[in-house]
Write a protein that holds these residues in place. Structure first.
Motif, short mmCIF file in Angstrom:
data_model
loop_
_atom_site.label_atom_id
_atom_site.label_comp_id
_atom_site.label_asym_id
_atom_site.label_seq_id
_atom_site.Cartn_x
_atom_site.Cartn_y
_atom_site.Cartn_z
N ASP A 95 0.75 -1.29 0.02
CA ASP A 95 -0.07 0.05 0.05
C ASP A 95 0.97 1.30 0.26
O ASP A 95 0.64 2.16 0.45
CB ASP A 95 -1.10 -0.14 1.08
N GLU A 96 2.03 1.06 -0.37
CA GLU A 96 2.88 2.45 -0.17
C GLU A 96 3.14 3.11 -1.44
O GLU A 96 3.02 4.18 -1.87
CB GLU A 96 4.16 2.05 0.37
N VAL A 97 3.57 2.30 -2.53
CA VAL A 97 4.05 2.89 -3.90
C VAL A 97 3.89 1.90 -5.00
O VAL A 97 3.77 0.82 -4.93
CB VAL A 97 5.59 3.37 -3.59
N LYS A 98 3.55 2.60 -6.09
CA LYS A 98 3.56 1.89 -7.50
C LYS A 98 4.52 2.51 -8.31
O LYS A 98 4.70 3.58 -8.59
CB LYS A 98 2.15 1.96 -7.89
N TRP A 99 4.87 1.73 -9.27
CA TRP A 99 5.77 2.02 -10.49
C TRP A 99 4.84 2.38 -11.71
O TRP A 99 4.05 1.40 -12.09
CB TRP A 99 6.74 0.98 -10.81
N LYS A 345 -3.27 5.92 -2.73
CA LYS A 345 -4.40 6.97 -1.90
C LYS A 345 -4.24 6.48 -0.28
O LYS A 345 -4.28 7.32 0.43
CB LYS A 345 -5.68 6.56 -2.42
N GLN A 346 -3.93 5.30 0.04
CA GLN A 346 -3.82 4.95 1.59
C GLN A 346 -2.56 5.65 1.93
O GLN A 346 -2.98 5.90 3.50
CB GLN A 346 -4.14 3.32 1.63
N GLY A 490 -9.09 -9.64 2.35
CA GLY A 490 -9.75 -8.45 1.95
C GLY A 490 -9.90 -7.79 3.38
O GLY A 490 -10.95 -6.73 3.28
N VAL A 491 -9.38 -8.06 4.48
CA VAL A 491 -9.38 -6.98 5.79
C VAL A 491 -8.77 -5.87 5.52
O VAL A 491 -9.42 -4.84 6.13
CB VAL A 491 -8.59 -7.78 6.83
N TYR A 492 -7.84 -5.72 4.60
CA TYR A 492 -7.34 -4.42 4.44
C TYR A 492 -7.07 -4.32 2.80
O TYR A 492 -6.16 -5.31 2.42
CB TYR A 492 -6.13 -3.99 5.09
N ASN A 493 -7.53 -3.09 2.18
CA ASN A 493 -7.30 -3.48 0.70
C ASN A 493 -6.74 -1.90 0.63
O ASN A 493 -6.88 -0.96 1.13
CB ASN A 493 -8.47 -3.47 -0.14
N TRP A 494 -5.96 -1.92 -0.52
CA TRP A 494 -5.37 -0.58 -1.23
C TRP A 494 -5.39 -0.52 -2.57
O TRP A 494 -5.79 -1.51 -3.26
CB TRP A 494 -4.05 -0.45 -0.59
N SER A 495 -4.94 0.60 -3.23
CA SER A 495 -5.17 0.86 -4.71
C SER A 495 -4.53 -0.21 -5.33
O SER A 495 -3.46 -0.31 -5.17
CB SER A 495 -4.65 2.30 -5.00
N TRP A 496 -5.16 -0.77 -6.26
CA TRP A 496 -4.57 -1.65 -7.27
C TRP A 496 -4.12 -2.87 -6.59
O TRP A 496 -3.65 -3.97 -7.57
CB TRP A 496 -3.38 -1.08 -7.99
N LYS A 497 -4.57 -3.38 -5.47
CA LYS A 497 -4.42 -4.70 -5.16
C LYS A 497 -5.39 -5.58 -5.59
O LYS A 497 -6.32 -5.26 -5.65
CB LYS A 497 -4.86 -4.52 -3.34
N SER A 502 -9.79 0.01 -6.78
CA SER A 502 -10.03 0.50 -5.16
C SER A 502 -9.50 -0.91 -4.24
O SER A 502 -9.48 -0.63 -3.12
CB SER A 502 -11.57 0.48 -4.77
N GLY A 503 -8.98 -1.73 -4.96
CA GLY A 503 -8.26 -2.78 -4.31
C GLY A 503 -9.20 -4.07 -3.93
O GLY A 503 -10.63 -3.89 -3.46
N ILE A 504 -9.06 -5.15 -4.02
CA ILE A 504 -9.89 -6.41 -3.63
C ILE A 504 -8.99 -7.48 -2.72
O ILE A 504 -7.73 -7.26 -2.80
CB ILE A 504 -10.13 -7.05 -4.95
#
Length: 532
Positions: A95-99, A345-346, A490-497, A502-504
């Motif tokens: 949930d920190e960074v994306k390339w 986003k997170q 799915g306890v915690y989702n983040w962008s593009w998971k 929205s993450g799944i």
């Protein structure tokens, strides 16, 4: 120049070690014309330190002919660099960074948690770890008592070589620790196995855990005391740090609680005299090997824009921080790769939720950007950060170049303070919540954050958030999320998971990476991880 890695022999030596000590499952190519015979190489007292430099060099360098070469066949230099592969797998999957540039081989799978056993980045890191094992094994073969006797090595030099051997064993244990964490298994080979024994037996997590634990404890007496070795060379504190890490994660690794042992090793490090740099940013500047960060950094991967040129983690992080809209390369003293990295986003919401608005660790740049990356190909969406720099701590542009001088702090004291608190919260005896609170507040005070906590505020969720803020981009996040039960499912989702904006939730198989197909083909003793 960065101490042990300043030896010019490092490129040639790396080739020598590969030639005499590598394993076929690494798919190593030897194309360097300057290969030396090992016995000729070890003909001077200085060669033993130079030989050790070759083992350290595998953390930084990729090949025998410069930053664009790789001694792992079929992979480019960036894909196969130790620190960069490690960073990609520990950070881009979270949930920190994306390339941004998902056309680069392997990166989209990591961004979206959809990797397979064909992923070239996963293959590169597995191979680089096994290369580290091979290099260390060969150095140990060349420094046995029998070898030293045959060369007439003096008693005084033997005392130094004893320390060198302990450091080589540390580097091998470090590689096996990373393999245990990321893959859960590996082919196991030591200096006692014959050269070329590439179809080595598979060790599972419990076996690797036992080896790393016993090996580090065995070499502790022969390592130099904490803070008494040359910069970037392993000492007792580096060994304590890896021990603390395996004990903190022991419930994940072997299903056992070892928080007492984690706390003991954290206290050993704290008592060794390390201190926080008064300025947080100094840990991530071009002179972090010589400014106040040298008292905080326990073990780095070195980077030198001239001597150890590489496409490693700090070269990537600093150049890729440059925004596609901002074009702010001059801020970091690099040419810049506009638009390479953006945060989720997170992550942004954690930094901007009120606790960290005026915190020095909050380097988010948000102007003219949306907080969410609705389209990964739109580099103007998603916030960016400015944590890393190729400037010095005094703000000087010592050199403006793509290959940076900033070392990557694999381990530093701030992490130890947070591990201490987590171990106590998880039931370790011998520590105190009051002390844990004080360490926590030291980190906030250093960052000029006035939101101090009281003992009753301290809890595991707070620790996890603070670890994100303090250690963002330092290759800890995947391991942290798994330990806290928030990586899969799915306890915690983040962008593009799971490849959704929205993450799944994702399958539990993703707690481990697959063994690369190429490695299994070369070593049939390796069994693929479940689900791959």
């Amino acid at each position: 120049m960065k101490n042990i890695l300043k030896h010019k022999v490092i490129y040639i030596l790396g080739t020598v070690l590969v030639l005499t000590g590598c394993t076929n499952d690494l798919n190593i190519d030897i194309e360097d014309p300057n290969v030396l015979l090992v016995e000729n190489f070890y003909s001077t007292p200085e060669s033993y330190k130079q030989g050790l430099a070759g083992v350290y060099g595998n953390l930084t360098l990729t090949g025998a002919t410069g930053p664009g070469s790789s001694n792992i066949s079929g992979l480019d230099a960036g894909t196969s660099q130790y620190g960069r592969g490690f960073w990609n797998m520990q950070e881009l999957t979270t949930d920190e960074v994306k390339w941004s540039w998902e056309n680069d081989p392997g990166l989209k799978g990591l961004n979206n948690n959809t990797w397979t056993s064909d992923n070239v980045i996963i293959r590169g890191f597995f191979g680089r770890c096994m290369t580290q094992v091979a290099f260390a094994n060969e150095y140990l073969r060349q420094t046995t008592d029998a070898k030293l006797d045959s060369r007439g090595v003096s008693t005084e030099l033997r005392s130094e070589i004893k320390t060198y051997r302990a450091e080589a064993r540390f580097l091998r244990a470090l590689a096996y620790y990373h393999l245990m964490d990321l893959f859960g298994k590996a082919g196991f080979v030591t200096e006692n196995d014959p050269v070329g024994a590439y179809q080595s037996p598979q060790y599972d997590r419990k076996q690797l855990f036992a080896f790393v634990e016993s090996e580090l404890n065995a070499i502790l007496p022969d390592l130099k005391d904490a803070r008494q070795n040359e910069y970037a060379r392993a000492d007792k504190a580096a060994a304590w740090m890896v021990l603390a890490k395996i004990y903190l994660n022991a419930e994940v690794f072997i299903g056992e609680k070892k928080y007492d042992e984690c706390l003991t090793n954290c206290k050993n490090i704290i008592d060794a005299g390390y201190t926080l740099s008064p300025v947080y940013a100094n840990n991530f500047n071009a002179d972090n090997n010589s400014n106040s960060a040298k008292n905080e950094i326990i073990f780095p991967i070195v980077s030198d824009g001239v001597v150890t040129q590489n496409y490693g983690p700090t070269t990537v992080l600093i150049n890729a921080q440059v925004g596609s809209l901002e074009k702010n390369a001059a801020d970091f003293s690099v040419p810049g790769w506009a638009g390479g990295l953006r945060v989720t986003k997170q992550f942004s919401e954690t930094m901007l939720n009120g606790n960290y608005d005026n915190d020095d660790r909050n380097t988010i740049i948000s102007k003219d950007r949306t907080i969410e990356m609705l389209d990964m190909n739109n580099y103007g969406t998603g916030y960016i950060t400015a944590k890393w720099s190729n400037k010095t701590s005094t703000g000087l542009n010592e050199f403006v170049r793509e290959m940076v001088d900033t070392d990557f702090p694999m381990f530093r004291l701030a992490d130890v303070y947070l591990m201490y608190g987590e171990a106590v919260l998880r039931g370790a005896s011998g520590g105190s919540l009051t002390t844990a609170r004080d360490y926590f507040n030291l980190l906030r005070a250093r960052a000029n954050n006035t939101n101090m906590i009281v003992t009753a505020d301290l809890n595991l969720d707070l620790i996890l958030n603070e670890r994100m803020v303090e250690l963002y981009g330092e290759a800890h996040r995947r391991q942290d999320l798994i330990r806290f039960g928030k990586f899969t499912g799915g306890v915690y989702n983040w962008s593009w998971k799971g490849n959704v904006v929205s993450g799944i939730g994702i399958n539990d198989k993703y707690k481990l990476f697959p063994i690369p197909k190429a490695s299994i083909a070369a070593n049939p003793n390796l069994i693929q991880n479940t689900g791959y």
